[in-house]
Design a protein around this motif. Structure first.
Motif, PDB file in Angstrom:
ATOM      1  N   LYS A  58      44.441  -5.347  17.410  1.00  0.00           N
ATOM      2  CA  LYS A  58      45.438  -5.432  16.353  1.00  0.00           C
ATOM      3  C   LYS A  58      44.820  -5.120  14.994  1.00  0.00           C
ATOM      4  N   ALA A  59      43.544  -5.532  14.822  1.00  0.00           N
ATOM      5  CA  ALA A  59      42.853  -5.290  13.549  1.00  0.00           C
ATOM      6  C   ALA A  59      42.349  -3.846  13.438  1.00  0.00           C
ATOM      7  N   LYS A  60      42.690  -3.008  14.453  1.00  0.00           N
ATOM      8  CA  LYS A  60      42.353  -1.576  14.458  1.00  0.00           C
ATOM      9  C   LYS A  60      40.857  -1.308  14.575  1.00  0.00           C
ATOM     10  N   LYS A  61      40.136  -2.239  15.225  1.00  0.00           N
ATOM     11  CA  LYS A  61      38.732  -1.978  15.521  1.00  0.00           C
ATOM     12  C   LYS A  61      38.602  -1.049  16.729  1.00  0.00           C
ATOM     13  N   TYR A  62      39.698  -0.898  17.471  1.00  0.00           N
ATOM     14  CA  TYR A  62      39.741   0.015  18.610  1.00  0.00           C
ATOM     15  C   TYR A  62      40.951   0.933  18.465  1.00  0.00           C
ATOM     16  N   ASP A  63      40.819   2.139  19.010  1.00  0.00           N
ATOM     17  CA  ASP A  63      41.935   3.088  19.013  1.00  0.00           C
ATOM     18  C   ASP A  63      42.798   2.935  20.252  1.00  0.00           C
ATOM     19  N   CYS A  64      42.148   2.613  21.373  1.00  0.00           N
ATOM     20  CA  CYS A  64      42.852   2.543  22.656  1.00  0.00           C
ATOM     21  C   CYS A  64      42.448   1.283  23.408  1.00  0.00           C
ATOM     22  N   LEU A  65      43.409   0.699  24.105  1.00  0.00           N
ATOM     23  CA  LEU A  65      43.156  -0.476  24.927  1.00  0.00           C
ATOM     24  C   LEU A  65      43.442  -0.119  26.378  1.00  0.00           C
ATOM     25  N   VAL A  66      42.422  -0.221  27.222  1.00  0.00           N
ATOM     26  CA  VAL A  66      42.559   0.059  28.651  1.00  0.00           C
ATOM     27  C   VAL A  66      42.721  -1.284  29.347  1.00  0.00           C
ATOM     28  N   SER A  67      43.855  -1.480  30.010  1.00  0.00           N
ATOM     29  CA  SER A  67      44.203  -2.836  30.433  1.00  0.00           C
ATOM     30  C   SER A  67      44.976  -2.857  31.741  1.00  0.00           C
ATOM     31  N   THR A  68      45.032  -4.046  32.336  1.00  0.00           N
ATOM     32  CA  THR A  68      45.983  -4.305  33.410  1.00  0.00           C
ATOM     33  C   THR A  68      47.256  -4.826  32.746  1.00  0.00           C
TER      34      THR A  68
ATOM     35  N   VAL B 224      48.118  -7.606  31.835  1.00  0.00           N
ATOM     36  CA  VAL B 224      48.006  -8.799  30.988  1.00  0.00           C
ATOM     37  C   VAL B 224      48.591  -8.554  29.604  1.00  0.00           C
ATOM     38  N   ILE B 225      48.780  -7.290  29.216  1.00  0.00           N
ATOM     39  CA  ILE B 225      49.352  -7.013  27.891  1.00  0.00           C
ATOM     40  C   ILE B 225      50.877  -6.993  27.937  1.00  0.00           C
ATOM     41  N   GLU B 226      51.460  -7.268  29.116  1.00  0.00           N
ATOM     42  CA  GLU B 226      52.931  -7.265  29.221  1.00  0.00           C
ATOM     43  C   GLU B 226      53.529  -8.270  28.241  1.00  0.00           C
ATOM     44  N   VAL B 227      52.875  -9.424  28.135  1.00  0.00           N
ATOM     45  CA  VAL B 227      53.262 -10.409  27.123  1.00  0.00           C
ATOM     46  C   VAL B 227      52.113 -10.466  26.141  1.00  0.00           C
ATOM     47  N   GLY B 228      52.319  -9.977  24.939  1.00  0.00           N
ATOM     48  CA  GLY B 228      51.189  -9.913  24.026  1.00  0.00           C
ATOM     49  C   GLY B 228      51.582  -9.839  22.579  1.00  0.00           C
ATOM     50  N   VAL B 229      50.566  -9.616  21.782  1.00  0.00           N
ATOM     51  CA  VAL B 229      50.727  -9.609  20.339  1.00  0.00           C
ATOM     52  C   VAL B 229      51.400  -8.312  19.883  1.00  0.00           C
ATOM     53  N   ASP B 230      52.130  -8.386  18.780  1.00  0.00           N
ATOM     54  CA  ASP B 230      52.724  -7.181  18.198  1.00  0.00           C
ATOM     55  C   ASP B 230      51.635  -6.355  17.520  1.00  0.00           C
ATOM     56  N   VAL B 231      51.558  -5.086  17.880  1.00  0.00           N
ATOM     57  CA  VAL B 231      50.609  -4.170  17.246  1.00  0.00           C
ATOM     58  C   VAL B 231      51.434  -3.017  16.674  1.00  0.00           C
ATOM     59  N   PRO B 232      51.792  -3.081  15.402  1.00  0.00           N
ATOM     60  CA  PRO B 232      52.691  -2.078  14.808  1.00  0.00           C
ATOM     61  C   PRO B 232      52.188  -0.648  14.903  1.00  0.00           C
ATOM     62  N   ASP B 233      50.850  -0.456  14.915  1.00  0.00           N
ATOM     63  CA  ASP B 233      50.313   0.906  14.961  1.00  0.00           C
ATOM     64  C   ASP B 233      50.134   1.434  16.384  1.00  0.00           C
ATOM     65  N   ALA B 234      50.498   0.624  17.410  1.00  0.00           N
ATOM     66  CA  ALA B 234      50.451   1.104  18.793  1.00  0.00           C
ATOM     67  C   ALA B 234      51.713   1.919  19.057  1.00  0.00           C
ATOM     68  N   THR B 235      51.532   3.217  19.263  1.00  0.00           N
ATOM     69  CA  THR B 235      52.685   4.108  19.400  1.00  0.00           C
ATOM     70  C   THR B 235      52.753   4.828  20.741  1.00  0.00           C
ATOM     71  N   VAL B 236      51.723   4.657  21.594  1.00  0.00           N
ATOM     72  CA  VAL B 236      51.719   5.345  22.887  1.00  0.00           C
ATOM     73  C   VAL B 236      51.378   4.346  23.995  1.00  0.00           C
ATOM     74  N   MET B 237      52.172   4.352  25.052  1.00  0.00           N
ATOM     75  CA  MET B 237      51.917   3.561  26.253  1.00  0.00           C
ATOM     76  C   MET B 237      51.767   4.516  27.428  1.00  0.00           C
ATOM     77  N   VAL B 238      50.619   4.451  28.104  1.00  0.00           N
ATOM     78  CA  VAL B 238      50.376   5.281  29.289  1.00  0.00           C
ATOM     79  C   VAL B 238      50.276   4.352  30.493  1.00  0.00           C
ATOM     80  N   ILE B 239      51.084   4.588  31.525  1.00  0.00           N
ATOM     81  CA  ILE B 239      51.096   3.724  32.703  1.00  0.00           C
ATOM     82  C   ILE B 239      50.720   4.539  33.934  1.00  0.00           C
ATOM     83  N   TYR B 240      49.615   4.168  34.558  1.00  0.00           N
ATOM     84  CA  TYR B 240      49.132   4.850  35.755  1.00  0.00           C
ATOM     85  C   TYR B 240      49.795   4.255  37.000  1.00  0.00           C
ATOM     86  N   ASN B 241      49.966   5.095  38.048  1.00  0.00           N
ATOM     87  CA  ASN B 241      50.611   4.643  39.291  1.00  0.00           C
ATOM     88  C   ASN B 241      51.905   3.897  38.969  1.00  0.00           C
ATOM     89  N   ALA B 242      52.711   4.499  38.121  1.00  0.00           N
ATOM     90  CA  ALA B 242      53.909   3.825  37.622  1.00  0.00           C
ATOM     91  C   ALA B 242      54.882   3.466  38.743  1.00  0.00           C
TER      92      ALA B 242
END
Length: 668
Positions: A514-524, A526-544
């Motif tokens: 959220k503090a923009k120390k990272y550009d991308c978050l690679v996750s399972t 667990v981010i389904e319920v999470g903090v608001d990140v206003p600058d997050a504009t792309v969601m990529v879902i593998y094996n959708a």
């Protein structure tokens, strides 16, 4: 009955069944097939889609075991009608002893990548000649260890002949609804004459399980009505003035929900309300208005969230909108001194509002005048947890919130003791998220676009379904994906997040993202319920295609929370007509309630209860395929059983057993 009471079940084989959580004959008959083989419909290997699961009749030409490679495996060269293909088994060395030259039936996933040849990965197999006496449809069971389909089929057949299977549904209702005997239903599930037989049996078994589940909810909920003990003095004018503090006008749905809460807290019965709304519909603003009604009336309020990140986000919001009140934060990571101070302030009544996680529920946390309780993301909290919090005050009003859209018919079944407020509209400032299904040929272009976005200050989520990959090579683990993206996207700052990390680590990663120390978050997920990140504009879902539609919608809702155009990219692991149909629903719909209805139609009960419960509330029937109408019939029968003058003494006992079995999964 013990498994060893059956023929051919040795102590060693009993231990193999234990790996499947099968310890008795009763467990065995509830070990349902994950699929069926129609022996009259073996497929042509050359006509199958990539990643399609199929039955193939072929000839094994030779078998070799490579024990010294990085991933030990058994490989067989096979042929069908002149077409040569390979079958491969990872980490199953015993296959080399069981497989020989000759004709076999293989059942499994086909890899048919362009230019790579055809391969079947980890298929189950049986000699074709041993199936000469098997006709029509035969069951395919989940396996473990050295168990084979034949061993499990024989064991289930024996168990069915020995176990007495009784229905919990009163006899009069079984006659009224023309329900087949339960033992007959189990026989149809395990030994169907045809596809209709299997479907009829599955529907009857599922109806029985849902009937018992709904009955359990009825028993533990009681009538759900309690006389009001707390008198609220807040007025409509004061409530409207608080709503005016927000930098936006409440939508019609939000105003209606606030009106529901206001009427509840001024009624003679204490509030017990579910507030459900789509992602970004403004549920939190409604909850804060409810909290205001309590503290303005001189009471205390508590708001709990499933994660510390979300609790801190709520805490910051409440601090902003309640500047005249003492607001406290209590989480598991709070220091001992902080915990003592917060607990003392709550006990004395100097603190008006507390935000926190499960730490607020602990026995040593007390209040002076707690009257209003909010549970954020209700599917992460069970009935017992919510009760333990509300019991910290006398006659507490309870508001539970869900961002997982639930079809009203289902919410009435599983939340029958709750009044329901639904927010269907969204704030006008909320942007639509553009959703696309990305073919493999465009994958590198997508990564280049994301790298360009990172340079512009935009952030991206990469989500994959598993912490660990699979031996079939169809699912990449989150760690493998992280390493692959590091190699492909040099110069882009990537972070890794998954459920096996410690809570402190997860919280720090999310805070840093959220503090923009990272550009991308690679996750399972667990981010389904999470903090608001206003600058997050792309969601990529593998094996959708492996996710439920409602869960995909939840994940998509992690982006588009700022003022920038946002995108969701869906990647398919299995490119099948069914996968394309399901992902098309997400691509073409942004209404979470419509999506939930589609999920209900396409997957039965689907994953409407949320990530934690999905596939776990009724693990016994997760392999059965049945229409959603079964759930509604079960509800109707349960209603009649408890209100129609039937003797439900035994049913109450069975329902409590179901409650005990579910406590650690859903209810606690």
């Amino acid at each position: 009955m013990k498994l060893t009471d059956l023929k051919y079940i040795s102590d060693k084989r009993e231990k193999e069944f234990a790996k499947l959580n099968i310890y008795s004959c009763e467990d065995l008959v509830r070990h349902y097939p994950r699929d069926y083989l129609d022996l009259t419909k073996a497929e042509s290997i050359t006509s199958l889609y990539h990643n399609q699961i199929a039955l193939v009749h072929c000839e094994v030409l030779n078998v070799e075991f490579n024990r010294y490679s990085r991933r030990p495996h058994v490989k067989a060269m096979c042929q069908q009608n002149g077409c040569i293909f390979t079958a491969i088994w990872f980490n199953q060395p015993y296959v080399a002893q069981k497989l020989d030259r000759g004709e076999f039936l293989f059942y499994g996933r086909v890899q048919n990548k362009y230019g790579m040849g055809i391969t079947m990965v980890n298929p189950t197999f049986e000699p074709a000649d041993k199936n000469k006496n098997l006709k029509g449809i035969i069951p395919v069971y989940p396996l473990a260890g050295t168990l084979t389909q034949k061993v499990v089929r024989d064991a289930v057949r024996q168990a069915l002949s020995k176990v007495i299977i009784s229905s919990a549904i009163p006899a009069g209702l079984r006659v009224k609804y023309s329900l087949m005997p339960l033992h007959e239903a189990y026989t149809k599930v395990h030994n169907p004459a045809d596809g209709q037989d299997a479907a009829d049996g599955a529907s009857r078994v599922a109806l029985e399980e849902y009937f018992l589940l709904i009955s359990a909810f009825k028993v533990i909920k009681g009538d759900g009505k309690t006389v009001r003990l707390n008198s609220y003095g807040v007025t409509e004018r004061q409530t409207a003035e608080f709503m005016a503090r927000f930098p936006f006008e409440f939508t019609a749905g939000q105003k209606a929900a606030v009106r529901d809460i206001y009427n509840d807290v001024h009624s003679p019965v204490k509030m017990n309300r579910l507030l459900q709304g789509d992602v970004g519909s403004g549920k939190t603003a409604v909850a804060l208005t409810g909290i205001y009604m309590a503290v303005k009336s001189g009471y205390q309020a508590a708001m709990i969230a499933p994660t510390e990140v979300l609790a801190r986000q709520n805490f910051a919001l409440i601090k902003r909108y309640f500047p005249d009140y003492d607001v406290r934060l209590l989480t598991g990571s709070s220091t001992a001194a902080e915990k003592r101070e917060v607990k003392a302030a709550l006990k004395s009544g100097t603190a008006a509002i507390v935000c926190g996680t499960h730490a607020v529920i602990q026995k040593d946390v007390g209040f002076e005048r707690l009257a209003f309780v909010v549970c954020d993301e209700q599917h992460r909290f069970g009935v017992a947890q919510r009760s333990s919090l509300s019991e910290k005050g006398e006659g507490c009003d309870v508001l539970i919130m869900s961002a997982t859209p639930i079809p009203r018919t289902l919410s009435l079944i599983f939340y029958g003791d709750l009044e329901i407020s639904t927010i269907k509209d969204k704030p006008s400032s909320r942007q639509e998220i553009s959703t696309s299904v990305i073919p493999s040929s465009k994958y590198n272009d997508m990564l280049a676009y994301i790298a360009k976005q990172a340079k512009a200050g935009r952030q991206t989520y990469f989500v994959c379904p598993k912490i660990e990959g699979d031996d079939e090579g169809t699912v990449m683990s989150v760690t493998e994906l992280y390493e692959d993206l590091q190699a492909r996207m040099r110069g882009v700052r990537l972070a890794l997040l998954h459920g096996k990390m410690k809570d402190a680590q997860k919280n720090q990663v999310m805070a840093d993202f959220k503090a923009k120390k990272y550009d991308c978050l690679v996750s399972t997920t667990v981010i389904e319920v999470g903090v608001d990140v206003p600058d997050a504009t792309v969601m990529v879902i593998y094996n959708a295609e492996r996710f439920g539609l409602s869960q995909l919608h939840q994940l998509r809702g992690r982006v588009g929370r700022g003022d920038q155009k946002s995108y969701c990219f869906l990647l398919m692991g299995a490119d099948t007509p069914q996968a394309r149909e399901r992902l098309g629903v997400i691509k073409n719909n942004t209404d979470g309630f419509k999506i939930a209805e589609y999920d209900l139609e396409m997957r039965g009960s689907g994953d409407f209860m949320g990530t934690r419960q999905s596939g776990r509330v009724l693990t016994e029937i997760k392999n059965l395929k049945f229409p959603a109408s079964v759930i509604f019939t079960a509800k109707a029968i349960a209603d009649e059983a408890f209100s129609g003058g039937y003797d439900v003494t035994n049913l109450r006992s069975l329902a409590m057993q179901k409650y005990e079995s579910l406590k650690d999964v859903v209810l606690n």
